[in-house]
Design a protein around this motif. Structure first.
Motif, PDB file in Angstrom:
ATOM      1  N   ALA A   1      31.469  65.787  33.957  1.00  7.46           N
ATOM      2  CA  ALA A   1      31.199  64.901  34.992  1.00  7.46           C
ATOM      3  C   ALA A   1      30.970  63.574  34.416  1.00  7.46           C
ATOM      4  N   ARG A   2      31.222  62.412  35.284  1.00  9.64           N
ATOM      5  CA  ARG A   2      30.614  61.022  35.109  1.00  9.64           C
ATOM      6  C   ARG A   2      29.913  60.496  36.162  1.00  9.64           C
ATOM      7  N   GLY A   3      28.968  59.719  35.703  1.00 10.05           N
ATOM      8  CA  GLY A   3      27.943  59.247  36.792  1.00 10.05           C
ATOM      9  C   GLY A   3      28.159  57.856  37.062  1.00 10.05           C
ATOM     10  N   LEU A   4      27.979  57.363  38.276  1.00  7.10           N
ATOM     11  CA  LEU A   4      28.247  55.928  38.325  1.00  7.10           C
ATOM     12  C   LEU A   4      26.787  55.308  38.532  1.00  7.10           C
ATOM     13  N   ALA A   5      26.217  54.395  37.716  1.00  4.35           N
ATOM     14  CA  ALA A   5      24.910  53.811  37.631  1.00  4.35           C
ATOM     15  C   ALA A   5      24.382  53.448  39.273  1.00  4.35           C
ATOM     16  N   GLU A   6      25.192  52.840  40.043  1.00  6.14           N
ATOM     17  CA  GLU A   6      24.722  52.362  41.164  1.00  6.14           C
ATOM     18  C   GLU A   6      24.570  53.201  42.208  1.00  6.14           C
ATOM     19  N   PRO A   7      23.439  53.028  42.844  1.00 10.57           N
ATOM     20  CA  PRO A   7      23.130  53.922  44.144  1.00 10.57           C
ATOM     21  C   PRO A   7      23.925  53.783  45.557  1.00 10.57           C
ATOM     22  N   LEU A   8      24.560  54.756  45.955  1.00  4.18           N
ATOM     23  CA  LEU A   8      25.525  54.631  46.909  1.00  4.18           C
ATOM     24  C   LEU A   8      25.228  55.746  47.922  1.00  4.18           C
ATOM     25  N   ALA A   9      24.116  56.409  48.076  1.00 11.82           N
ATOM     26  CA  ALA A   9      23.790  57.295  49.039  1.00 11.82           C
ATOM     27  C   ALA A   9      22.298  57.272  49.201  1.00 11.82           C
ATOM     28  N   VAL A  10      21.829  57.936  50.241  1.00 11.07           N
ATOM     29  CA  VAL A  10      20.436  57.838  50.632  1.00 11.07           C
ATOM     30  C   VAL A  10      19.973  59.197  51.089  1.00 11.07           C
ATOM     31  N   TYR A  11      18.986  59.997  50.255  1.00 12.91           N
ATOM     32  CA  TYR A  11      18.448  61.215  50.540  1.00 12.91           C
ATOM     33  C   TYR A  11      17.204  61.466  51.094  1.00 12.91           C
ATOM     34  N   ARG A  12      17.366  62.264  52.344  1.00 14.72           N
ATOM     35  CA  ARG A  12      16.195  62.182  53.088  1.00 14.72           C
ATOM     36  C   ARG A  12      15.076  63.286  52.493  1.00 14.72           C
ATOM     37  N   ALA A  13      13.999  62.642  52.083  1.00 15.17           N
ATOM     38  CA  ALA A  13      13.150  63.653  51.445  1.00 15.17           C
ATOM     39  C   ALA A  13      11.616  63.133  51.917  1.00 15.17           C
ATOM     40  N   GLY A  14      10.877  63.785  51.353  1.00 14.67           N
ATOM     41  CA  GLY A  14       9.362  63.647  51.646  1.00 14.67           C
ATOM     42  C   GLY A  14       8.700  62.249  51.119  1.00 14.67           C
ATOM     43  N   GLN A  15       7.537  62.142  51.244  1.00 13.23           N
ATOM     44  CA  GLN A  15       6.941  60.865  50.634  1.00 13.23           C
ATOM     45  C   GLN A  15       6.847  60.911  49.199  1.00 13.23           C
ATOM     46  N   ALA A  16       6.641  59.775  48.659  1.00  9.84           N
ATOM     47  CA  ALA A  16       6.756  60.003  47.144  1.00  9.84           C
ATOM     48  C   ALA A  16       5.578  60.482  46.640  1.00  9.84           C
ATOM     49  N   GLY A  17       5.741  61.474  45.550  1.00 10.93           N
ATOM     50  CA  GLY A  17       4.611  62.070  44.844  1.00 10.93           C
ATOM     51  C   GLY A  17       4.437  63.201  45.609  1.00 10.93           C
ATOM     52  N   SER A  18       5.032  63.719  46.358  1.00  6.51           N
ATOM     53  CA  SER A  18       5.056  65.159  47.099  1.00  6.51           C
ATOM     54  C   SER A  18       6.244  66.037  46.619  1.00  6.51           C
ATOM     55  N   LEU A  19       5.859  67.319  46.229  1.00  5.43           N
ATOM     56  CA  LEU A  19       6.658  68.310  45.670  1.00  5.43           C
ATOM     57  C   LEU A  19       6.870  69.550  46.741  1.00  5.43           C
ATOM     58  N   SER A  20       7.655  69.507  47.682  1.00  2.48           N
ATOM     59  CA  SER A  20       7.645  70.395  48.673  1.00  2.48           C
ATOM     60  C   SER A  20       7.772  71.923  48.320  1.00  2.48           C
ATOM     61  N   SER A  21       7.276  72.624  49.324  1.00  2.00           N
ATOM     62  CA  SER A  21       7.195  74.117  49.082  1.00  2.00           C
ATOM     63  C   SER A  21       8.733  74.618  48.974  1.00  2.00           C
ATOM     64  N   ASN A  22       9.549  74.063  49.538  1.00  2.00           N
ATOM     65  CA  ASN A  22      11.026  74.326  49.628  1.00  2.00           C
ATOM     66  C   ASN A  22      11.773  74.368  48.059  1.00  2.00           C
ATOM     67  N   LYS A  23      11.357  73.080  47.373  1.00  2.00           N
ATOM     68  CA  LYS A  23      11.701  72.671  46.156  1.00  2.00           C
ATOM     69  C   LYS A  23      11.205  73.718  45.304  1.00  2.00           C
ATOM     70  N   LEU A  24       9.853  74.182  45.400  1.00  2.00           N
ATOM     71  CA  LEU A  24       9.250  75.331  44.582  1.00  2.00           C
ATOM     72  C   LEU A  24      10.020  76.715  44.790  1.00  2.00           C
ATOM     73  N   SER A  25      10.500  76.832  45.966  1.00  2.00           N
ATOM     74  CA  SER A  25      11.008  78.030  46.248  1.00  2.00           C
ATOM     75  C   SER A  25      12.459  78.344  45.764  1.00  2.00           C
ATOM     76  N   LEU A  26      13.042  77.204  45.234  1.00  2.00           N
ATOM     77  CA  LEU A  26      14.198  77.338  44.413  1.00  2.00           C
ATOM     78  C   LEU A  26      14.371  77.781  43.148  1.00  2.00           C
ATOM     79  N   VAL A  27      12.956  77.891  42.573  1.00  2.00           N
ATOM     80  CA  VAL A  27      12.871  78.452  41.010  1.00  2.00           C
ATOM     81  C   VAL A  27      13.567  79.843  41.039  1.00  2.00           C
ATOM     82  N   LYS A  28      13.529  80.650  42.036  1.00  2.00           N
ATOM     83  CA  LYS A  28      13.754  82.229  41.677  1.00  2.00           C
ATOM     84  C   LYS A  28      15.544  82.205  42.025  1.00  2.00           C
ATOM     85  N   TYR A  29      15.960  81.224  42.769  1.00  2.00           N
ATOM     86  CA  TYR A  29      17.320  80.892  42.866  1.00  2.00           C
ATOM     87  C   TYR A  29      17.842  80.282  41.456  1.00  2.00           C
ATOM     88  N   ASN A  30      17.200  79.547  40.833  1.00  2.00           N
ATOM     89  CA  ASN A  30      17.709  78.941  39.772  1.00  2.00           C
ATOM     90  C   ASN A  30      17.710  80.180  38.790  1.00  2.00           C
TER      91      ASN A  30
END
Length: 257
Positions: free
Chosen positions: A196-225
């Motif tokens: 895969a090749r990555g283009l450096a320019e940001p071309l999309a916008v991801y809806r997330a929480g406030q900077a510095g927060s790690l949601s419980s949803n993200k943490l729950s992905l550990v078992k799926y990984n």
């Protein structure tokens, strides 16, 4: 001019769906089809989609026969794809207007069947449109080149930026997994020999929480990984442990942006 099939799963997304759809329809590369699968929403999502479809023939909504989650909804859309390329956007995220045009040019120049880009992060309550987006400095940077081995250590590809070439790779569905189907798809493509090749320019916008927060949803992905590494990729316990450490580190790092 290549046709791009845009895959969008929807479930009770009426509040953000309109901006997401418009971000596809206002692309400077206009030859797109928006394949939306509504996963049995109980809100007005499907009504809104039907309004878009009545106004623009490129919007092609369909209701899933039963609730199956985002992975199944994406696959139902991929199965309807007619495009030369398949790209992905969730119903609460945005594409910037030149995303498709620039990514197609990038894919052609590098002869890359799987590409992705950098992307911005926005707060969950952002109510603007893609056409009025102003850089906020919160950028997840795309790595220039990723192979299978590197991808096992960390998922470098933001799903809202991913695009693959159907002419080169065929129609690729997401593996049947409850979570992390997108990561599993990128791995399966790379396992078959396509980097895969990555283009450096940001071309999309991801809806997330406030900077510095790690949601419980993200943490729950550990078992799926862990399940992905052990069952889907058949990694040994030491290999899976190293890969999981990389995934956790990435989540912590990205959460600070």
């Amino acid at each position: 001019m290549p046709l791009v099939s845009v895959v969008m799963p929807v479930y009770n997304s009426a509040a953000t769906l309109g901006a997401a759809v418009r971000s596809v329809l206002t692309q400077t590369h206009a030859d797109v089809e928006l394949l939306v699968t509504d996963d049995q929403s109980s809100d007005s999502s499907m009504d809104l989609l039907m309004e878009f479809a009545a106004q623009d023939e490129r919007v092609l909504p369909k209701t899933a026969p039963e609730r199956g989650g985002a992975g199944l909804a994406r696959n139902l859309a991929i199965e309807r794809a007619r495009g030369d390329y398949v790209a992905f956007l969730d119903s609460d995220d945005l594409w910037l207007p030149e995303k498709t045009e620039k990514q197609l040019a990038f894919a052609a120049e590098g002869d890359a069947p799987l590409t992705f880009t950098s992307y911005f992060k926005m707060d969950a309550d952002y109510a603007g449109e893609s056409t009025s987006w102003v850089s906020n400095g919160r950028v997840i940077r795309a790595r220039g080149h990723v192979d299978y081995r590197a991808m096992l250590r960390r998922d470098y590809i933001g799903a809202l930026t991913a695009m693959y070439d159907r002419n080169a790779l065929g129609t690729r569905l997401m593996p049947e997994m409850r979570k992390r189907q997108d990561y599993a798809l990128w791995l399966s493509i790379m396992r078959d020999g396509a980097d895969a090749r990555g283009l450096a320019e940001p071309l999309a916008v991801y809806r997330a929480g406030q900077a510095g927060s790690l949601s419980s949803n993200k943490l729950s992905l550990v078992k799926y990984n862990w399940s992905l590494y052990r069952e889907h990729e058949d990694l040994s316990v030491p290999q899976a442990t190293r890969a999981l450490a990389g995934a956790v580190w990435q989540s912590l790092r990205n959460s600070r942006i």
